[in-house]
Design an enzyme around this catalytic site. Structure first.
Site, mmCIF file in Angstrom:
data_model
loop_
_atom_site.group_PDB
_atom_site.id
_atom_site.type_symbol
_atom_site.label_atom_id
_atom_site.label_comp_id
_atom_site.label_asym_id
_atom_site.label_seq_id
_atom_site.Cartn_x
_atom_site.Cartn_y
_atom_site.Cartn_z
ATOM 1 N N HIS A 1 0.850 -1.180 0.000
ATOM 2 C CA HIS A 1 0.000 0.000 0.000
ATOM 3 C C HIS A 1 0.887 1.231 0.000
ATOM 4 C CE1 HIS A 1 -4.062 -1.505 0.056
ATOM 5 N NE2 HIS A 1 -3.793 -2.338 1.042
ATOM 6 N N ASP B 1 0.236 6.345 -4.449
ATOM 7 C CA ASP B 1 -0.929 5.956 -5.240
ATOM 8 C C ASP B 1 -1.204 6.953 -6.358
ATOM 9 O OD1 ASP B 1 -1.272 3.797 -3.590
ATOM 10 O OD2 ASP B 1 -3.078 4.529 -2.617
#
Length: 393
Positions: free
Chosen positions: A140, A170
């Site tokens: 992540h 991200d």
């Protein structure tokens, strides 16, 4: 007037944040984006609160799926995979965000997809890329930031690395690089007639975001630590607390701006030393003391009259309502599926001739399944048969 990507047909096999953000930008630019959703396994963005009262939709889903149509497909079902193949035949771009090998298990990897449509631009957006020792590993945003070296010189000496409020890896590492790669491949296809595989990894993207510091190290420079460089707290370029618990940002790098800053705090004598004086910690403590003697509003008033690169630290709610942000149309009203509108963040690119299109917010998974399948030539009997066979769930 149509958006700059009008006519581009995109298949979106992504979930969570990085891929959906990238394809949302492409949809805002006018592309026809069809989101392939699972009918049985909900995307976390679709079930995460808050929800829009009028529709029951998650605000995240309504935002990230903006401008897209949605078809529910169970890719473990042969009929669903055949539908996906038919969609690939008519598409320009496919974007997927599975770990390497997952799309191959459905027979929808780049090799198979390019046989169906040799002009297809196929983008794989993953944490660690299609090859390398970490390619199969889960991750992540926080993990990519940690492995990129960025967190090794970010944060404070006393506390260590600090979390950021937004997902740097991200979005900056993944989404934006995916959009650039996809559109570059589309342009290349216009001269070659051939599509290609675009491999975007969020770790790669954050590595590139090391920018100036990374280039210095590669040229033989010193490995930086926290609060150790011009831009990470090792100079007077920093945040300073005010009397009422607010903060100001001081970005007065150039001499003219630093002089204006020093005049604003009543210490013109500090200007000679510049933003990075030899006794930086001593000067910094003095600046902290001075800034803490007045409220945030008082400092705003002082520096509103000076060109010093000094601005207040705002809450997000405050930022969204600033006159400049309103004038720049950073927030737009987007139609909801059943009427009414919702306020959302705009795509931050302005086109003079082909304006962005905000045709509607995202809708529930599979909301356009029948519509899309009918466009592919399937009859209602066909669609009912697919449904009975479990193609949509």
């Amino acid at each position: 007037m149509p958006g700059p990507l009008a006519g581009l047909k995109v298949l979106d096999f992504t979930t969570l944040l990085p891929g959906p953000f990238a394809t949302m930008m492409i949809a805002d630019m006018g592309a026809d984006v069809i989101r392939i959703a699972s009918g049985s396994r909900p995307d976390l963005v679709a079930i995460h609160p808050p929800f829009i009262a009028e529709t029951g939709l998650s605000t995240n889903l309504a935002y990230l799926c903006r401008g897209k149509r949605s078809i529910a497909l169970n890719l473990k079902n042969e009929s669903a995979v055949n539908i996906a193949r038919k969609l690939i035949e008519r598409s320009d771009v496919l974007v997927e965000q599975f770990r390497p090998g997952v799309m191959a298990s459905f027979g929808l990897d780049y090799e198979n997809a390019s046989r169906i449509n040799p002009s297809l631009v196929y983008c794989s957006l993953t944490g660690y890329g299609q090859k390398g020792p970490l390619s199969e590993r889960a991750g992540h945003d926080i993990n990519y930031l940690a492995l990129s070296g960025l967190m090794g010189y970010s944060g404070r000496v006393a506390e260590g690395p600090a979390l950021t409020g937004m997902q740097i890896a991200d979005l900056a590492g993944g989404s934006l690089h995916a959009v650039v790669g996809i559109l570059a491949a589309v342009i290349a296809r216009s001269s070659t007639g051939k599509g290609q595989h675009v491999d975007v990894a969020m770790l790669d993207g954050v590595m590139a975001c090391n920018g100036l510091v990374g280039s210095a190290i590669l040229a033989g420079g010193r490995n930086p630590g926290r609060e150790d460089t011009l831009l990470n707290g090792g100079s007077l370029y920093d945040f300073y607390e005010t009397k009422d618990g607010g903060h100001i940002s001081v970005g007065s790098l150039e001499p003219k701006f630093f002089s204006a800053f020093c005049e604003g705090i009543g210490r013109p004598d500090l200007a000679e030393g510049g933003i990075h004086p030899p006794n930086v910690q001593e000067v910094k403590e003095e600046v902290r003391r001075i800034v803490k003697s007045k409220t945030l509003r008082e400092w705003e008033e002082t520096f509103s009259k000076r060109d010093a690169c000094v601005e207040p630290v705002l809450s997000l709610k405050e930022a969204l309502n600033r006159p400049h942000v309103r004038e720049r149309e950073c927030v737009v009203e987007v139609p909801l599926p059943k009427g009414g509108t919702v306020r959302q963040l705009a795509t931050p690119i302005k086109f003079s001739q082909t304006p962005l299109q905000y045709s509607g917010s995202g809708d529930r998974a599979g909301a356009h399944t029948v519509e899309v399948l009918e466009e592919l030539g399937y009859t209602k009997d066909d669609i009912n048969g697919f449904d009975r066979a479990g193609a949509f769930s």
